[in-house]
Design a protein around this motif. Sequence first.
Motif, PDB file in Angstrom:
ATOM      1  N   GLY A 409       3.968 -10.172  21.584  1.00  0.00           N
ATOM      2  CA  GLY A 409       3.195  -8.935  21.664  1.00  0.00           C
ATOM      3  C   GLY A 409       1.896  -9.145  22.409  1.00  0.00           C
ATOM      4  N   ASP A 410       1.211  -8.039  22.731  1.00  0.00           N
ATOM      5  CA  ASP A 410      -0.084  -8.109  23.386  1.00  0.00           C
ATOM      6  C   ASP A 410      -1.161  -8.493  22.368  1.00  0.00           C
ATOM      7  OD1 ASP A 410       0.886  -7.441  25.878  1.00  0.00           O
ATOM      8  OD2 ASP A 410       0.683  -5.293  25.549  1.00  0.00           O
ATOM      9  N   ASP A 411      -2.391  -8.709  22.874  1.00  0.00           N
ATOM     10  CA  ASP A 411      -3.438  -9.228  21.999  1.00  0.00           C
ATOM     11  C   ASP A 411      -4.506  -8.205  21.619  1.00  0.00           C
ATOM     12  OD1 ASP A 411      -4.610  -8.984  24.472  1.00  0.00           O
ATOM     13  OD2 ASP A 411      -5.441 -11.002  24.546  1.00  0.00           O
ATOM     14  N   GLY A 412      -4.206  -6.915  21.738  1.00  0.00           N
ATOM     15  CA  GLY A 412      -5.154  -5.892  21.302  1.00  0.00           C
ATOM     16  C   GLY A 412      -5.124  -5.701  19.797  1.00  0.00           C
ATOM     17  N   ASP A 413      -6.100  -4.954  19.260  1.00  0.00           N
ATOM     18  CA  ASP A 413      -6.200  -4.841  17.804  1.00  0.00           C
ATOM     19  C   ASP A 413      -5.044  -4.045  17.203  1.00  0.00           C
ATOM     20  OD1 ASP A 413      -7.179  -2.510  18.980  1.00  0.00           O
ATOM     21  OD2 ASP A 413      -8.666  -2.150  17.408  1.00  0.00           O
ATOM     22  N   THR A 414      -4.642  -2.951  17.823  1.00  0.00           N
ATOM     23  CA  THR A 414      -3.524  -2.181  17.274  1.00  0.00           C
ATOM     24  C   THR A 414      -2.217  -2.931  17.443  1.00  0.00           C
ATOM     25  OG1 THR A 414      -4.709  -0.193  17.916  1.00  0.00           O
ATOM     26  CG2 THR A 414      -2.442   0.080  17.210  1.00  0.00           C
ATOM     27  N   ALA A 415      -2.104  -3.703  18.519  1.00  0.00           N
ATOM     28  CA  ALA A 415      -0.920  -4.532  18.712  1.00  0.00           C
ATOM     29  C   ALA A 415      -0.771  -5.513  17.562  1.00  0.00           C
ATOM     30  CB  ALA A 415      -1.011  -5.274  20.044  1.00  0.00           C
ATOM     31  N   ALA A 416      -1.885  -6.051  17.100  1.00  0.00           N
ATOM     32  CA  ALA A 416      -1.846  -6.988  15.973  1.00  0.00           C
ATOM     33  C   ALA A 416      -1.363  -6.291  14.708  1.00  0.00           C
ATOM     34  CB  ALA A 416      -3.230  -7.597  15.755  1.00  0.00           C
ATOM     35  N   GLN A 417      -1.818  -5.050  14.498  1.00  0.00           N
ATOM     36  CA  GLN A 417      -1.365  -4.288  13.326  1.00  0.00           C
ATOM     37  C   GLN A 417       0.136  -4.014  13.407  1.00  0.00           C
ATOM     38  OE1 GLN A 417      -3.774  -0.756  12.551  1.00  0.00           O
ATOM     39  NE2 GLN A 417      -5.494  -1.733  13.590  1.00  0.00           N
ATOM     40  N   THR A 418       0.591  -3.690  14.590  1.00  0.00           N
ATOM     41  CA  THR A 418       2.017  -3.413  14.786  1.00  0.00           C
ATOM     42  C   THR A 418       2.851  -4.660  14.515  1.00  0.00           C
ATOM     43  OG1 THR A 418       1.692  -1.614  16.352  1.00  0.00           O
ATOM     44  CG2 THR A 418       3.769  -2.812  16.502  1.00  0.00           C
ATOM     45  N   SER A 419       2.435  -5.784  15.101  1.00  0.00           N
ATOM     46  CA  SER A 419       3.176  -7.033  14.896  1.00  0.00           C
ATOM     47  C   SER A 419       3.230  -7.396  13.413  1.00  0.00           C
ATOM     48  CB  SER A 419       2.517  -8.161  15.695  1.00  0.00           C
ATOM     49  OG  SER A 419       2.590  -7.901  17.080  1.00  0.00           O
ATOM     50  N   ALA A 420       2.130  -7.202  12.715  1.00  0.00           N
ATOM     51  CA  ALA A 420       2.083  -7.521  11.284  1.00  0.00           C
ATOM     52  C   ALA A 420       3.019  -6.605  10.496  1.00  0.00           C
ATOM     53  CB  ALA A 420       0.649  -7.397  10.770  1.00  0.00           C
ATOM     54  N   TYR A 421       3.045  -5.314  10.855  1.00  0.00           N
ATOM     55  CA  TYR A 421       3.902  -4.366  10.148  1.00  0.00           C
ATOM     56  C   TYR A 421       5.377  -4.710  10.360  1.00  0.00           C
ATOM     57  CZ  TYR A 421       6.229  -0.007   8.824  1.00  0.00           C
ATOM     58  OH  TYR A 421       7.064   0.910   8.254  1.00  0.00           O
ATOM     59  N   PHE A 422       5.758  -4.979  11.619  1.00  0.00           N
ATOM     60  CA  PHE A 422       7.156  -5.298  11.901  1.00  0.00           C
ATOM     61  C   PHE A 422       7.571  -6.602  11.219  1.00  0.00           C
ATOM     62  CE2 PHE A 422       7.236  -2.801  16.182  1.00  0.00           C
ATOM     63  CZ  PHE A 422       7.224  -1.620  15.465  1.00  0.00           C
ATOM     64  N   LYS A 423       6.696  -7.578  11.230  1.00  0.00           N
ATOM     65  CA  LYS A 423       6.991  -8.848  10.548  1.00  0.00           C
ATOM     66  C   LYS A 423       7.240  -8.607   9.064  1.00  0.00           C
ATOM     67  CE  LYS A 423       4.641 -13.203   9.248  1.00  0.00           C
ATOM     68  NZ  LYS A 423       5.710 -14.183   9.541  1.00  0.00           N
ATOM     69  N   ASP A 424       6.372  -7.811   8.441  1.00  0.00           N
ATOM     70  CA  ASP A 424       6.511  -7.529   7.017  1.00  0.00           C
ATOM     71  C   ASP A 424       7.821  -6.800   6.724  1.00  0.00           C
ATOM     72  OD1 ASP A 424       5.299  -7.158   4.211  1.00  0.00           O
ATOM     73  OD2 ASP A 424       5.723  -5.081   4.817  1.00  0.00           O
ATOM     74  N   GLN A 425       8.128  -5.775   7.521  1.00  0.00           N
ATOM     75  CA  GLN A 425       9.350  -5.012   7.317  1.00  0.00           C
ATOM     76  C   GLN A 425      10.592  -5.879   7.471  1.00  0.00           C
ATOM     77  OE1 GLN A 425      10.036  -1.065   7.209  1.00  0.00           O
ATOM     78  NE2 GLN A 425       8.497  -1.786   5.762  1.00  0.00           N
ATOM     79  N   LEU A 426      10.635  -6.674   8.532  1.00  0.00           N
ATOM     80  CA  LEU A 426      11.821  -7.471   8.810  1.00  0.00           C
ATOM     81  C   LEU A 426      12.021  -8.578   7.777  1.00  0.00           C
ATOM     82  CD1 LEU A 426      11.563  -7.693  12.707  1.00  0.00           C
ATOM     83  CD2 LEU A 426      13.171  -6.319  11.364  1.00  0.00           C
ATOM     84  N   GLU A 427      10.937  -9.252   7.412  1.00  0.00           N
ATOM     85  CA  GLU A 427      11.079 -10.351   6.447  1.00  0.00           C
ATOM     86  C   GLU A 427      11.377  -9.829   5.049  1.00  0.00           C
ATOM     87  OE1 GLU A 427       8.308 -13.815   8.548  1.00  0.00           O
ATOM     88  OE2 GLU A 427       7.511 -12.689   6.829  1.00  0.00           O
ATOM     89  N   LYS A 428      10.813  -8.672   4.699  1.00  0.00           N
ATOM     90  CA  LYS A 428      11.054  -8.093   3.376  1.00  0.00           C
ATOM     91  C   LYS A 428      12.467  -7.532   3.262  1.00  0.00           C
ATOM     92  CE  LYS A 428       9.257  -4.068   2.522  1.00  0.00           C
ATOM     93  NZ  LYS A 428       8.262  -2.992   2.279  1.00  0.00           N
ATOM     94  N   ASN A 429      12.938  -6.896   4.317  1.00  0.00           N
ATOM     95  CA  ASN A 429      14.232  -6.203   4.258  1.00  0.00           C
ATOM     96  C   ASN A 429      15.423  -7.064   4.632  1.00  0.00           C
ATOM     97  OD1 ASN A 429      12.980  -3.841   3.432  1.00  0.00           O
ATOM     98  ND2 ASN A 429      12.714  -3.085   5.519  1.00  0.00           N
TER      99      ASN A 429
END
Length: 568
Positions: A409-429
Amino acid sequence: MRKTNWLLLALVLVLSSFLAACSGGSSSSGGSGGDSGSGDSASGSANGDQIFNMPITDEIPSMDPSKVEDALGIQWVSEVMEGLYRLDENGKPVPGMADGEPEISEDGLTYTFKIKDNAEWSNGEPVTAQDFVYAWQRAVDPATASEYGPYMMGGVVKNATQISSGEMDLEELGVQAEDDKTLVVELEKEVPYFQSMTTFATFFPLNQKFVEEQGDQFGLEPENILSNGPFEMTEWNHSQSMKFVKNETYWDAETVQLEELNLTVVKDTSTGVNLYETGELDRAGLSADFVDQYINDANFITEPEPTVFYLKMNQKRGGEDDTPFANENVRKAVAQAINKEDYVNVILNNGSTVIDGLMPADFVSGPDNKDFRETNGSLLPYDLEAAQAAWEKAKEELGTDEITIEMLGDDGDTAAQTSAYFKDQLEKNLPGLTVENKQVPFKQRLELDNAQDYDLQVAGWGPDYVDANTFMNLWVTDGANNGMSYSSEEYDALIESANGEHAGDPEARWNDFLEAEKLLMEDAAIAPLYQRSRSALQSPKVQNVFKNASGPDYEYKWAYADNAAAEQ
């Protein structure tokens, strides 16, 4: 390209690639291509200093029209240069370097364009038909290593595919200068949207003498750029700021009212908002946490657009070694395991909408006048039960209970939020899955994407021209913008049919595209996420910035500053 295309201070592009278009691009919350724009016609008039100060989310990788492949480059090359046609307020091609409409042969295969007598380069030299011949040949020359040249011209301009693969000489490309002001183009087949394609950066002319004098520095500094469009780049403080000024040699200079466009690289949303509040910027893209704060502000705007974002699931890292995504059930599991509704409502919170297919809504309609998205409906939605069933099959097929993937992913602040959300969803589900986030500057992400050096990434595409093909031909085998080793003989055949035997049969061609999208989703080649809207704060002085449906996200030629409106 568009990039996708259209790029800049809203989460959206900060993550994605856009490769052009589309226009894919690099933006985060505000203007596409690194800027701004309301898209609304002005109600006031130009007064005061004609200057816009805009944010851009990252460095422009290049200003070489043969090599731009991202939303930032496409946006700004399109302001300093001009092709045969330019998109107007209604997204329709209007004459640029071309003097009126082309003469088209009865079979639709030969176009003859006249070049304006008063078309000039910023060094005072005339723009000639030979400038187009040189530029188009350069775009398909294997030595140029252009991503968009073979992609845009292949199968469209006669012999482009054979030349880009080294099977024919450059001189055999179907473009020639009959004289200094007459350009003749031969097509491989009838292409109803060809005139629209000529508004795209790949088709811009180039002054051969100037380009060759610059060598490998062409397009990398202001002094290495020659303009024939509304603006010139005069300053480029890399990774910090850029300045564009009115090009006084432009054939239609009297129409251009803006004197300066100043761009400041802003990767952090809060920084952009602070600069807007202090009057240093005329626009600030808003991420989710700022939308609620400013939604009732008089200068809050939301811009829907036909740009889509999805997860690219690379089946062969480096184009050679299998990744977990070579397994169809891994792709199906990941594609259905992310709660997209929560993502657009909470993380984005900017008007973007969930999409369960590739084609955006309100972009193209069929012979029955029904919207493509409405016709094909929801094809690959969030479905946790189906995702987990596919995941268990995948682990069984791969003979393991633990799978690790890297998400780029890119290194902007919202990009970081997106990467964190997708990581959480994928690892949890998906039990047993580990997601390792890798965030890099936009330019580096483009390089990694081109090298297929990634497992999973958020990517986006904005249309390069107004036709379903601009999205559907992305995923043909070995396509220039495929970049994830997806290959389907059935899919390839449908796209070939739509652009070949069915090119003159609107209903059959439409059905080819509908079936191709269904197949793409059945294969879970990509995981569709959302159709973008942008939320921003924008000064009321910003007037007549048109929002394009394809190519560059915004058009500044007709823009002006109404400083009186900003003072009210």
